[in-house]
Design a protein around this motif. Structure first.
Motif, PDB file in Angstrom:
ATOM      1  N   GLY A 196       0.818  -1.216   0.000  1.00 23.57           N
ATOM      2  CA  GLY A 196       0.000   0.000   0.000  1.00 23.57           C
ATOM      3  C   GLY A 196       0.842   1.251   0.000  1.00 23.57           C
ATOM      4  O   GLY A 196       0.542   2.232  -0.706  1.00 23.57           O
ATOM      5  N   LYS A 197       1.913   1.255   0.780  1.00 22.07           N
ATOM      6  CA  LYS A 197       2.807   2.420   0.841  1.00 22.07           C
ATOM      7  C   LYS A 197       3.421   2.706  -0.527  1.00 22.07           C
ATOM      8  O   LYS A 197       3.501   3.861  -0.962  1.00 22.07           O
ATOM      9  N   VAL A 198       3.826   1.623  -1.228  1.00 23.49           N
ATOM     10  CA  VAL A 198       4.464   1.796  -2.533  1.00 23.49           C
ATOM     11  C   VAL A 198       3.481   2.303  -3.573  1.00 23.49           C
ATOM     12  O   VAL A 198       3.771   3.261  -4.308  1.00 23.49           O
ATOM     13  N   ILE A 199       2.308   1.670  -3.650  1.00 20.18           N
ATOM     14  CA  ILE A 199       1.372   2.091  -4.705  1.00 20.18           C
ATOM     15  C   ILE A 199       0.817   3.490  -4.412  1.00 20.18           C
ATOM     16  O   ILE A 199       0.500   4.247  -5.346  1.00 20.18           O
ATOM     17  N   LYS A 200       0.714   3.849  -3.135  1.00 18.93           N
ATOM     18  CA  LYS A 200       0.255   5.199  -2.810  1.00 18.93           C
ATOM     19  C   LYS A 200       1.281   6.227  -3.257  1.00 18.93           C
ATOM     20  O   LYS A 200       0.932   7.320  -3.723  1.00 18.93           O
TER      21      LYS A 200
ATOM     22  N   GLY B  36      -3.572   3.676   4.081  1.00 24.81           N
ATOM     23  CA  GLY B  36      -4.438   4.650   3.435  1.00 24.81           C
ATOM     24  C   GLY B  36      -4.992   4.210   2.098  1.00 24.81           C
ATOM     25  O   GLY B  36      -5.399   5.034   1.277  1.00 24.81           O
ATOM     26  N   ILE B  37      -5.042   2.896   1.861  1.00 22.23           N
ATOM     27  CA  ILE B  37      -5.522   2.347   0.592  1.00 22.23           C
ATOM     28  C   ILE B  37      -6.912   1.760   0.763  1.00 22.23           C
ATOM     29  O   ILE B  37      -7.161   0.982   1.700  1.00 22.23           O
TER      30      ILE B  37
ATOM     31  N   VAL C  61      -1.107   5.609   8.712  1.00 17.65           N
ATOM     32  CA  VAL C  61      -1.513   6.983   8.397  1.00 17.65           C
ATOM     33  C   VAL C  61      -2.479   7.473   9.468  1.00 17.65           C
ATOM     34  O   VAL C  61      -3.048   6.687  10.236  1.00 17.65           O
ATOM     35  N   SER C  62      -2.682   8.782   9.529  1.00 15.54           N
ATOM     36  CA  SER C  62      -3.614   9.352  10.507  1.00 15.54           C
ATOM     37  C   SER C  62      -5.033   8.877  10.220  1.00 15.54           C
ATOM     38  O   SER C  62      -5.361   8.480   9.094  1.00 15.54           O
ATOM     39  N   SER C  63      -5.891   8.896  11.218  1.00 15.62           N
ATOM     40  CA  SER C  63      -7.217   8.267  11.131  1.00 15.62           C
ATOM     41  C   SER C  63      -8.059   8.800   9.974  1.00 15.62           C
ATOM     42  O   SER C  63      -8.812   8.053   9.340  1.00 15.62           O
TER      43      SER C  63
END
Length: 442
Positions: free
Chosen positions: A33-37, A69-70, A139-141
């Motif tokens: 998720g971190k990479v695709i974001k 965040g995905i 990530v934040s809520s």
């Protein structure tokens, strides 16, 4: 940079016994998720086959992606090729399949597709591996991803499969035995063929999480052969656990593997076929049969990824592995057992012939495969004694056969394969080579 976690077909390993843990799967979801974001993408679609550990994998991946965040779309048990299709349908940025394909229930793994329904690039895989080495940072809520379950995914995929069938008439009058391997096609394939008019006898459609690929499906055709013969069916079709492989059985009980199906698709195509792609394991009989039809043939390493690369490099449409991975790139973006079998059914209808009649011109060469267990595979490719022995064997076959020695990529094995016209001769030659391998590498 060499990849540590990804193989040629995603990530796959045994569940339990300390080999794959839920926390690792969660972290993999977060890292992906971190990479695709980072690349401006924001959603993934997740499907799975029917093995029991899929529930654990699905929940862990979902949590990992959401923490990065995905947004997550969940479709439940669906064939691998369905995920490639649905990822595009729902305009997701990536597709995830939780499956170990034809492996037993205690294995599981993860396959990745891009937004275009293709396997993700090596570059993205390396980025994910690099991120996996770091610490999870949620990530934040207000930026957390959201999850949504798609209830009509199966119906959408059924309609897509049916749309690829083009013949003079539907399948009314055909009696077909379908073996779904207690896997991901169990609730899809029967509906596809029934809605096209066929009488369907179902096998392997009662998954319990533990019986996937167990004595059924594309890796074990004995029960299907028996059912085709005992029910006087026109033919039988078997898929593997995640539905990307297909094998067929004719009305007489003859097995048609990926080589045979590729022959049918190439020779009876509506438009002339320039060339097709097989692998090092493809039977020499297919190569010769295609040559007679002036169709080019190219071999690759074993693995549908390599077949795909060769097809795209040449702008060709058809390729297959003997194991039943069949690629029809004019119909879909990845190997799809249901769609491949529908293309064969269209040929049967349009040619008004049985499978036995259609495959008759292709002579399958006898083939012997011996797996030699070794302590150390290093130096295999440089071994002069083996090279000399292979040259001697090829000379004895007088140009009427083929020899292949290759080291397994995942096991301590060296595989000895010989095929040729004389079954007794190739058996003797294969055993001779296998003994030499044992001597050189024991």
């Amino acid at each position: 940079m060499k990849k540590k976690y990804f193989g040629t077909d995603g990530i796959r390993n045994r569940v339990g016994k300390g080999m794959i843990r839920p926390d690792q799967i969660l972290k993999l979801g977060w890292a992906t998720g971190k990479v695709i974001k980072k690349h401006g993408e924001k959603s993934v679609l997740i499907g799975k086959d029917t093995r029991i550990s899929g529930y654990m994998f699905e929940s862990a991946l979902e949590a990992g992606f959401i923490s990065a965040g995905i947004d997550v779309y969940l479709v439940g048990p669906m064939p691998t090729p369905a995920i490639a299709y649905l990822t595009q349908t729902f305009h997701c940025d990536a597709g995830i399949v939780i499956s170990a394909s034809h492996n037993p229930h205690y294995d599981n793994g993860i396959k990745f597709f891009s937004a275009k329904g293709l396997k993700i690039s090596d570059e993205i895989e390396l980025e994910v591996e690099s991120a996996f080495e770091g610490e999870i940072e949620t990530v934040s809520s207000e930026l957390l991803g959201k999850a949504r379950r798609i209830d009509d995914a199966a119906g959408r995929y059924i309609e897509f499969c049916k749309s690829t069938y083009h013949a003079q008439r539907k399948l009314d009058g055909f009696k077909i035995v379908l073996d779904c391997a207690n896997g991901a096609t169990y609730h899809v394939a029967p509906s596809v063929f029934q809605e096209l008019g066929a009488e369907v006898i179902e096998m392997g459609v009662s998954p319990n999480g533990l019986n996937i690929n167990l004595g059924c499906g594309a890796t074990d055709l004995a029960a299907l052969q028996q059912k085709v013969l005992s029910s006087s069916a026109d033919l039988g079709i078997a898929y593997d656990g995640d539905g990307d492989r297909v094998m067929m059985v004719s009305g007489s009980g003859r097995i048609l593997d990926g080589d045979a199906l590729l022959y049918l698709l190439a020779v009876y195509a509506k438009k002339p076929v320039r060339g097709v792609v097989g692998t090092l394991m493809t039977n020499m009989g297919l190569e010769n049969a295609l040559k007679e039809k002036n169709i080019d043939f190219v071999r690759t390493q074993v693995g549908d990824r390599y077949v795909m690369e060769a097809l795209m490099a040449r702008d060709w449409q058809l390729g297959a592995e003997s194991s039943g991975h069949v690629l029809s790139l004019d119909k879909t973006t990845t190997g799809d057992g249901i769609i491949a079998s529908l293309q064969v059914m269209a040929i049967i209808v349009n040619q008004s012939k049985t499978l036995d009649e259609l495959i008759a011109p292709m002579q399958v060469y006898p083939q012997v495969l011996i797996n030699v267990h070794v302590k150390d595979k290093s130096g295999f490719e440089r071994n002069q004694a083996l090279r000399a022995a292979v040259e001697q064997v090829e000379a004895e076959m007088l140009g009427k056969g083929r020899v292949l020695l290759r080291a397994s990529g995942t096991e301590s094995l060296i595989r000895v394969m010989i095929e040729g016209e004389d079954a007794k001769l190739i058996q003797n030659l294969a055993e001779r080579l296998a003994k030499l391998v044992e001597t050189e590498f024991s």
